[in-house]
Design a protein around this motif. Structure first.
Motif, PDB file in Angstrom:
ATOM      1  N   LYS A  47       0.823  -1.329  -0.071  1.00 11.35           N
ATOM      2  CA  LYS A  47      -0.069  -0.128   0.201  1.00 11.35           C
ATOM      3  C   LYS A  47       0.798   1.077   0.077  1.00 11.35           C
ATOM      4  O   LYS A  47       0.499   2.045  -0.759  1.00 11.35           O
ATOM      5  N   THR A  48       1.798   1.207   0.890  1.00  5.91           N
ATOM      6  CA  THR A  48       2.684   2.266   0.842  1.00  5.91           C
ATOM      7  C   THR A  48       3.578   2.430  -0.358  1.00  5.91           C
ATOM      8  O   THR A  48       3.749   3.716  -1.093  1.00  5.91           O
ATOM      9  N   LEU A  49       4.135   1.382  -1.077  1.00  7.56           N
ATOM     10  CA  LEU A  49       4.617   1.545  -2.481  1.00  7.56           C
ATOM     11  C   LEU A  49       3.850   2.079  -3.451  1.00  7.56           C
ATOM     12  O   LEU A  49       4.100   2.810  -4.221  1.00  7.56           O
ATOM     13  N   ALA A  50       2.358   1.630  -3.291  1.00  5.88           N
ATOM     14  CA  ALA A  50       1.311   2.103  -4.429  1.00  5.88           C
ATOM     15  C   ALA A  50       1.382   3.563  -4.245  1.00  5.88           C
ATOM     16  O   ALA A  50       1.266   4.303  -5.220  1.00  5.88           O
ATOM     17  N   ARG A  51       1.133   3.985  -2.999  1.00  5.52           N
ATOM     18  CA  ARG A  51       1.135   5.622  -2.743  1.00  5.52           C
ATOM     19  C   ARG A  51       2.439   6.283  -3.407  1.00  5.52           C
ATOM     20  O   ARG A  51       2.337   7.227  -3.952  1.00  5.52           O
ATOM     21  N   ILE A  52       3.643   5.732  -3.197  1.00  9.71           N
ATOM     22  CA  ILE A  52       4.773   6.539  -3.541  1.00  9.71           C
ATOM     23  C   ILE A  52       4.810   6.542  -5.161  1.00  9.71           C
ATOM     24  O   ILE A  52       5.021   7.556  -5.849  1.00  9.71           O
ATOM     25  N   LEU A  53       4.482   5.155  -5.735  1.00 13.17           N
ATOM     26  CA  LEU A  53       4.617   5.220  -7.157  1.00 13.17           C
ATOM     27  C   LEU A  53       3.604   6.098  -7.887  1.00 13.17           C
ATOM     28  O   LEU A  53       3.688   6.747  -8.809  1.00 13.17           O
TER      29      LEU A  53
END
Length: 230
Positions: free
Chosen positions: A175-181
């Motif tokens: 979820k954090t990776l998706a937000r950053i991407l």
């Protein structure tokens, strides 16, 4: 004073920075990447994946050469899970034998620092058998806005197992990776001249206010401030 170009390593980027005599702190945005860095003051360093923007304070006249590895590739190069380096800048000698790091430093001092860093990373990657093949697929699906549950089903993992895999590969959960991407893609659109309201709609945010909140949470400032800074 900052420049970047594709490296001779698939998906990697070589960047250089020369700090002027009047120092302006540099805001480094989270991107899911790990960097191998040479600093004229601090030597060889590893920059771990950031969860929020880091404000880098450098000495006047300091020079940097860095190799930014694609998301998911750094652990194979450095030999440690990305989560062990999250939000950290550590000396390369803390991860690799000092004799090896000293040899690399001598090669960098002899010239062509970017080529040396790329060669070293490519060699380590080969010896590790290459990056985890799941990393590219995960990044692609999450950047496209696929729900985490759908991504987990596609790779045949349970939610907890996927979270652990992402922690090791990228430094944080899906979820954090998706937000950053998503933020990275949105800022790329904005820098190309697309109005922020349209950026929000095309990037999957509810509206421009949602985009602004997300960027402020991750970058520390609203998107307008980042765009003014270039």
């Amino acid at each position: 004073m900052y420049r970047e170009q594709p490296a001779d390593l698939p998906g990697a980027v070589l960047w250089t920075r020369a700090v002027p005599s009047t120092v302006q702190p540099a805001r480094v945005l989270p991107d899911g990447c790990l960097d191998l860095i040479w600093s004229s003051r601090a030597g060889l360093l590893v920059a771990g994946p950031d969860t929020v923007a880091q404000v880098a304070h450098s000495a006047p006249g300091e020079r940097y050469v860095g190799l930014r590895l694609p998301p998911g590739v750094g652990p194979a190069v450095f030999g440690v899970p990305a989560c062990d380096l999250r939000d950290q800048r550590v000396p390369l000698a803390a991860l690799w034998p000092r004799a090896l790091v000293s040899e690399i430093a001598d090669r960098v001092a002899a010239g062509a620092a970017g080529a040396v860093l790329t060669s070293v990373a490519a060699g380590r990657l080969r010896r590790a058998g290459g990056p985890d093949p799941m990393a590219t697929a995960l990044v692609g699906w999450l950047a496209a806005g696929e729900p985490v549950g759908v991504v987990a089903a596609r790779v045949g993992l349970g939610a907890r197992h996927l979270h652990r895999r992402c922690q090791a590969l990228f430094g944080y959960g899906p979820k954090t990776l998706a937000r950053i991407l998503r933020m990275g893609g949105a800022l790329d659109l904005a820098r190309s001249g697309v109005p922020l309201a349209e950026v929000a709609a095309r990037s999957g945010y509810a509206d421009q206010a949602h985009l602004t909140r997300e960027v402020r949470d991750l970058a520390g400032v609203p998107p307008t401030a980042l765009l003014r800074a270039g």
